[in-house]
Scaffold this motif. Structure first.
Motif, short mmCIF file in Angstrom:
data_model
loop_
_atom_site.label_atom_id
_atom_site.label_comp_id
_atom_site.label_asym_id
_atom_site.label_seq_id
_atom_site.Cartn_x
_atom_site.Cartn_y
_atom_site.Cartn_z
N ARG A 87 34.28 38.00 27.10
CA ARG A 87 35.73 37.88 27.04
C ARG A 87 36.16 36.45 27.37
NH1 ARG A 87 35.39 41.21 31.21
NH2 ARG A 87 37.00 39.99 32.26
N SER A 88 37.25 36.02 26.78
CA SER A 88 37.72 34.65 27.01
C SER A 88 38.11 34.42 28.47
CB SER A 88 38.91 34.33 26.09
OG SER A 88 39.98 35.23 26.35
N ASP A 89 38.48 35.48 29.17
CA ASP A 89 38.89 35.33 30.57
C ASP A 89 37.76 35.66 31.55
OD1 ASP A 89 38.75 38.03 30.07
OD2 ASP A 89 40.61 38.53 31.13
N PHE A 90 36.54 35.83 31.04
CA PHE A 90 35.43 36.18 31.94
C PHE A 90 34.99 34.96 32.76
CE2 PHE A 90 30.78 36.29 32.67
CZ PHE A 90 30.75 37.33 33.58
N GLU A 91 34.90 35.14 34.05
CA GLU A 91 34.37 34.13 34.96
C GLU A 91 33.31 34.77 35.83
OE1 GLU A 91 37.37 32.19 37.23
OE2 GLU A 91 38.50 31.50 35.47
N THR B 276 26.14 33.89 32.60
CA THR B 276 27.44 33.57 32.02
C THR B 276 27.51 34.02 30.56
OG1 THR B 276 26.63 31.36 31.42
CG2 THR B 276 27.83 31.58 33.51
N THR C 292 30.95 43.43 33.50
CA THR C 292 31.42 42.24 32.78
C THR C 292 32.24 42.56 31.53
OG1 THR C 292 29.45 42.06 31.36
CG2 THR C 292 29.35 41.04 33.56
#
Length: 252
Positions: free
Chosen positions: A25-29, A92, A124
């Motif tokens: 996802r683009s907001d995954f950290e 990541t 995740t």
């Protein structure tokens, strides 16, 4: 089709790795997922450690002074079993399962791979699986006499000298990259010698097979089938690289 099954009593595997690379996802950290990941893997993998990457960057823009910088970033969380022989990685860009020797065969670990993969998906929530990669690192001990080995006795594919009578091989390293015409799966093999020890020549045979299929993260049935395709090619390459006399050493 050739028989590519491989049942060895004493496989020379020192490490086996399954990587599942994902579109995240683009907001995954990764940093924000630490608590949830530690809670998910605490049972069975009590040892926690993080892996960071340090990158040194040198830039020389035209007409400007050179610039040097250091970049650091969190790359993975590693969850290690109590005996240190097995670990799961939350990366990541995906998931990894590592197994060190002794190795009992992929079928023995698939239930645990499925369980820990689904935990990764829950923590995740990746969008898609974009690649699967299976890697086996083998360390093969060939009998040596006076520091020399008749490699053609043990290896179907290996180094050859231009003058076998007057030259003696001190070491070798070879890398090959190929693809399977039927499945499109890619394979990279690395074969390298190590210094002779105790009248044996250690040879590293590193086989990595990769499938770039796109798969839904929650579709374990399809993922497992793709892993089987990878294993089939790995076995074919392993058996096609070694002579029967070499394979027989792993059965006693």
């Amino acid at each position: 089709m050739n028989d590519t099954s491989l049942k060895l009593l004493h496989p020379p595997i020192v490490e086996a790795v399954l990587d599942i690379d994902c579109i995240m996802r683009s907001d995954f950290e990764l940093g924000a997922a630490e608590t949830a990941a530690r809670d998910a893997y605490r049972d069975g993998y009590p040892v926690f450690q993080s892996r960071r990457l340090t990158e040194h960057v040198f830039e020389q823009p035209q007409g400007a002074d050179a610039k040097f910088s250091i970049r650091e970033g969190l790359q993975a969380y590693q969850f290690v079993a109590q005996d240190t022989k097995q670990l799961v990685q939350v990366r990541t860009q995906g998931y990894s399962f590592n197994r060190l020797a002794p190795y009992e065969g992929l079928d023995s670990y698939l239930p645990e791979i499925k369980r820990t993969w689904l935990l990764f998906v829950d923590v995740t929530k990746p969008l898609q699986v974009r690649a699967l990669r299976l890697r086996f690192i083998n360390r093969i001990l060939l009998p040596a006499e006076d520091g020399q080995v008749k490699l053609e006795t043990y290896l179907k594919i290996g180094p050859r000298l231009p003058d076998e009578d007057r030259m003696g091989l001190e070491g070798f390293m070879a890398r090959n990259a190929a693809f399977d015409k039927e499945t499109g799966v890619r394979v990279v093999t690395l074969m390298a010698s190590q210094p002779v020890e105790n009248d044996q020549l250690p040879v590293i045979l590193d086989i990595e097979v990769t499938d770039d299929s796109i798969v839904a993260p929650d579709n374990w049935e399809v993922i497992a089938k793709r892993v089987e395709v990878l294993r089939e090619l790995k076995n074919r390459v392993f058996k096609g690289t070694l002579e029967e006399e070499c394979l027989a050493m792993f059965q006693s």
